[in-house]
Design a protein around this motif. Structure first.
Motif, PDB file in Angstrom:
ATOM      1  N   LEU A  19     -10.404  65.012  -5.284  1.00  0.00           N
ATOM      2  CA  LEU A  19     -10.890  65.878  -4.220  1.00  0.00           C
ATOM      3  C   LEU A  19     -10.482  67.305  -4.561  1.00  0.00           C
ATOM      4  O   LEU A  19      -9.293  67.629  -4.569  1.00  0.00           O
ATOM      5  CB  LEU A  19     -10.303  65.454  -2.866  1.00  0.00           C
ATOM      6  N   LEU A  20     -11.483  68.133  -4.875  1.00  0.00           N
ATOM      7  CA  LEU A  20     -11.212  69.508  -5.299  1.00  0.00           C
ATOM      8  C   LEU A  20     -11.269  70.445  -4.106  1.00  0.00           C
ATOM      9  O   LEU A  20     -12.200  70.372  -3.278  1.00  0.00           O
ATOM     10  CB  LEU A  20     -12.230  69.958  -6.347  1.00  0.00           C
ATOM     11  N   SER A  21     -10.288  71.333  -4.003  1.00  0.00           N
ATOM     12  CA  SER A  21     -10.303  72.375  -2.978  1.00  0.00           C
ATOM     13  C   SER A  21     -10.965  73.609  -3.564  1.00  0.00           C
ATOM     14  O   SER A  21     -10.493  74.166  -4.563  1.00  0.00           O
ATOM     15  CB  SER A  21      -8.875  72.698  -2.520  1.00  0.00           C
ATOM     16  N   LEU A  22     -12.038  74.063  -2.955  1.00  0.00           N
ATOM     17  CA  LEU A  22     -12.805  75.197  -3.451  1.00  0.00           C
ATOM     18  C   LEU A  22     -12.532  76.425  -2.593  1.00  0.00           C
ATOM     19  O   LEU A  22     -12.036  76.314  -1.447  1.00  0.00           O
ATOM     20  CB  LEU A  22     -14.300  74.862  -3.433  1.00  0.00           C
ATOM     21  N   GLN A  26     -13.809  74.974   1.299  1.00  0.00           N
ATOM     22  CA  GLN A  26     -14.678  73.838   1.042  1.00  0.00           C
ATOM     23  C   GLN A  26     -14.001  72.844   0.091  1.00  0.00           C
ATOM     24  O   GLN A  26     -13.083  73.191  -0.644  1.00  0.00           O
ATOM     25  CB  GLN A  26     -16.001  74.317   0.432  1.00  0.00           C
ATOM     26  N   THR A  27     -14.459  71.631   0.123  1.00  0.00           N
ATOM     27  CA  THR A  27     -13.956  70.587  -0.772  1.00  0.00           C
ATOM     28  C   THR A  27     -15.124  69.925  -1.487  1.00  0.00           C
ATOM     29  O   THR A  27     -16.261  69.962  -1.012  1.00  0.00           O
ATOM     30  CB  THR A  27     -13.158  69.527   0.003  1.00  0.00           C
ATOM     31  N   GLU A  28     -14.817  69.347  -2.627  1.00  0.00           N
ATOM     32  CA  GLU A  28     -15.845  68.657  -3.397  1.00  0.00           C
ATOM     33  C   GLU A  28     -15.237  67.432  -4.048  1.00  0.00           C
ATOM     34  O   GLU A  28     -14.107  67.469  -4.556  1.00  0.00           O
ATOM     35  CB  GLU A  28     -16.419  69.595  -4.467  1.00  0.00           C
ATOM     36  N   MET A  29     -15.973  66.360  -3.996  1.00  0.00           N
ATOM     37  CA  MET A  29     -15.523  65.120  -4.605  1.00  0.00           C
ATOM     38  C   MET A  29     -15.990  65.085  -6.065  1.00  0.00           C
ATOM     39  O   MET A  29     -17.153  65.365  -6.364  1.00  0.00           O
ATOM     40  CB  MET A  29     -16.102  63.920  -3.864  1.00  0.00           C
ATOM     41  N   LEU A  30     -15.059  64.790  -6.964  1.00  0.00           N
ATOM     42  CA  LEU A  30     -15.368  64.737  -8.398  1.00  0.00           C
ATOM     43  C   LEU A  30     -15.035  63.349  -8.924  1.00  0.00           C
ATOM     44  O   LEU A  30     -13.915  62.865  -8.758  1.00  0.00           O
ATOM     45  CB  LEU A  30     -14.566  65.802  -9.167  1.00  0.00           C
ATOM     46  N   SER A  31     -16.023  62.709  -9.525  1.00  0.00           N
ATOM     47  CA  SER A  31     -15.806  61.390 -10.139  1.00  0.00           C
ATOM     48  C   SER A  31     -15.940  61.513 -11.649  1.00  0.00           C
ATOM     49  O   SER A  31     -16.786  62.256 -12.158  1.00  0.00           O
ATOM     50  CB  SER A  31     -16.825  60.385  -9.601  1.00  0.00           C
ATOM     51  N   CYS A  32     -15.098  60.811 -12.352  1.00  0.00           N
ATOM     52  CA  CYS A  32     -15.146  60.855 -13.819  1.00  0.00           C
ATOM     53  C   CYS A  32     -14.497  59.604 -14.385  1.00  0.00           C
ATOM     54  O   CYS A  32     -13.870  58.819 -13.659  1.00  0.00           O
ATOM     55  CB  CYS A  32     -14.452  62.105 -14.348  1.00  0.00           C
ATOM     56  N   ASN A  33     -14.663  59.427 -15.655  1.00  0.00           N
ATOM     57  CA  ASN A  33     -13.990  58.328 -16.346  1.00  0.00           C
ATOM     58  C   ASN A  33     -12.639  58.790 -16.887  1.00  0.00           C
ATOM     59  O   ASN A  33     -12.491  59.931 -17.334  1.00  0.00           O
ATOM     60  CB  ASN A  33     -14.859  57.812 -17.498  1.00  0.00           C
TER      61      ASN A  33
END
Length: 465
Positions: A19-22, A26-33
């Motif tokens: 969960l990135l704080s911008l 604002q916040t943004e969800m980031l998915s990755c391997n």
């Protein structure tokens, strides 16, 4: 991964969510391997400090990770990796390091009394400057990398090796003698890694000084009993980074600095009652000279030092003199008149032809060893002994010569003994050039030293005719 005991590794792929704080709340969800790495070691032996090892953790089975960089959406890539060249520049730009390389000499006015221009060569000028500095500031037993306490050191007359080194370099620059810091990790703090440069791995520095246009000598503020190129062994590392503002940085191997040697001549007369009288002249160089000074200054006075010498060598000292003991010099010359009692049994006299033993017993008593052997410095001992046997006696038994060396030829012992008339001549040479012996080499090293000790303890048997 490093260390003598391998570990099994397992690398799995896993899904990660952040969960990135911008900016703007604002916040943004980031998915990755991601990679899930598991390292497993089984039946690893305990790692314990041991004799002849500076830092046992250097040999620990371990895994090291370094953060290469971060690259998040909405921001620039940020690298955390450095080269050693970048670390050179970081140090040169640091106000507590690089700025100190331009500091004003606090003893500029007083240095005029040294009359440096009247000294015969640059090495004599370096010695005069260092001797003067050590009269002003003593080492407080602390090692450092930065010079944020230099003013305090000048005021109090004591400071870390870094404080003293920055002042030394300012004095050398005033004398038009080029000098450079050589940063390092002390031996007891772990070896400096080539592969992952890190300023955090550095913990002190010494001074490289141009004694000629093409050669350097090394000094450090912690040097009390030594000389140029005779540093405390903890600083004689195989990886030091010499930093120059104009020429950049380069690696230096300081592990075999200087010439460590004892050259001794013993002349003695054996008497019918088993008494041995004679003299020894010896020249101590490098670390041997530093060790002699250290022991001498540790004694309460010269009488206590001589008493210790008598106990160690099983002799009675009749006369004792030294030269260059109390000066900043690479050598000490020692003159000794002595008496010693050999063993007498009826018509037989048992005499150690060495008189002064190099090794009385093997220093390595472990049956096996987990860690390597790290020797502190190279050694070279040369002793010539001339023994006059008493009239009416003949040699019944004489030790055999020995010429022994390790498989790589770096450690050597030569023992030659011969008789000419009523004189027995012994020449003993010991050379140890190898500083690191692997644990697998330990049995060979142990056997070598056992042979050296055995030969030192062999006796001449004289029989009354």
């Amino acid at each position: 991964m490093r260390g003598p005991h391998p570990m099994a590794s397992k690398d799995e792929t896993s899904s990660l969510t952040f969960l990135l704080s911008l900016p703007g709340g604002q916040t943004e969800m980031l998915s990755c391997n991601g990679r899930h790495m598991i390292f497993t070691g089984e039946h690893l032996p305990a790692l314990r400090p041991d004799n002849y090892v500076w830092c046992a953790n250097d040999y620990m089975s371990s895994v090291y990770f370094e953060l290469r960089g971060v690259d998040f959406p909405g921001s620039f890539y940020r690298s955390f990796t450095h080269t050693w060249e970048e670390i050179d520049q970081m140090l040169l730009q640091d106000e507590d390091f690089g700025a100190m390389l331009k500091m004003r000499n606090p003893y500029r006015d007083e240095m005029a009394s040294l009359s440096l221009d009247q000294l015969p060569d640059r090495q004599n000028r370096i010695a005069a400057i260092y001797t003067f500095l050590k009269q002003k500031i003593s080492w407080n037993g602390q090692y450092g990398l930065y010079g944020n306490e230099v003013k305090k050191a000048v005021k109090n007359g004591t400071g870390s090796n870094a404080d003293i080194n920055f002042i030394l370099m300012s004095m050398l620059r005033d004398a038009q003698i080029p000098c450079y810091p050589a940063v390092m990790s002390r031996k007891d703090r772990g070896i400096l890694p080539y592969s992952y440069p890190s300023i955090q791995k550095l913990n002190t520095f010494i001074v490289g000084i141009a004694d000629t246009d093409s050669t350097l000598v090394f000094l450090d503020g912690s040097v009390i009993n030594g000389y140029m190129n005779t540093l405390p062994p903890v600083l004689m590392v195989n990886r030091a980074r010499l930093i120059s503002e104009t020429a950049g940085g380069r690696w230096m191997n300081l592990s075999k600095l200087g010439k460590n040697q004892i050259r001794a001549t013993v002349r003695a007369q054996i008497h019918p009652n088993g008494q041995i009288t004679g003299d020894r002249n010896a020249v101590y160089m490098g670390q041997y000279a530093a060790n002699l000074r250290r022991r001498y200054y540790a004694a309460k006075d010269s009488t206590e030092y001589i008493n210790q010498l008598e106990t160690e060598e099983n002799i009675k000292v009749k006369k004792f003199e030294t030269r260059e003991l109390n000066v900043f010099s690479p050598r000490i010359t020692e003159f000794l008149d002595f008496e010693k009692q050999a063993t007498v049994n009826d018509d037989l006299i048992y005499v150690s032809p060495m008189i002064f033993l190099h090794v009385s017993k093997c220093p390595f008593i472990q049956t096996e060893r987990q860690l390597p052997l790290e020797m502190p410095y190279t050694e070279h001992i040369l002793q010539a002994t001339m023994l006059t046997i008493p009239e009416g006696y003949a040699v019944e038994e004489l030790p055999k010569p020995l010429n022994l060396k390790t498989e790589d030829g770096q450690d050597i012992v030569r023992y030659n003994i011969s008789q000419s008339g009523n004189t027995i001549n012994v020449t003993y040479t010991f050379i140890a050039n190898k500083l690191l012996h692997l644990a697998t080499e330990y049995p060979t090293v142990k056997m070598f030293w056992e042979n050296v000790a055995e030969k030192n303890n062999e006796l001449i048997v004289l029989k009354k005719q």
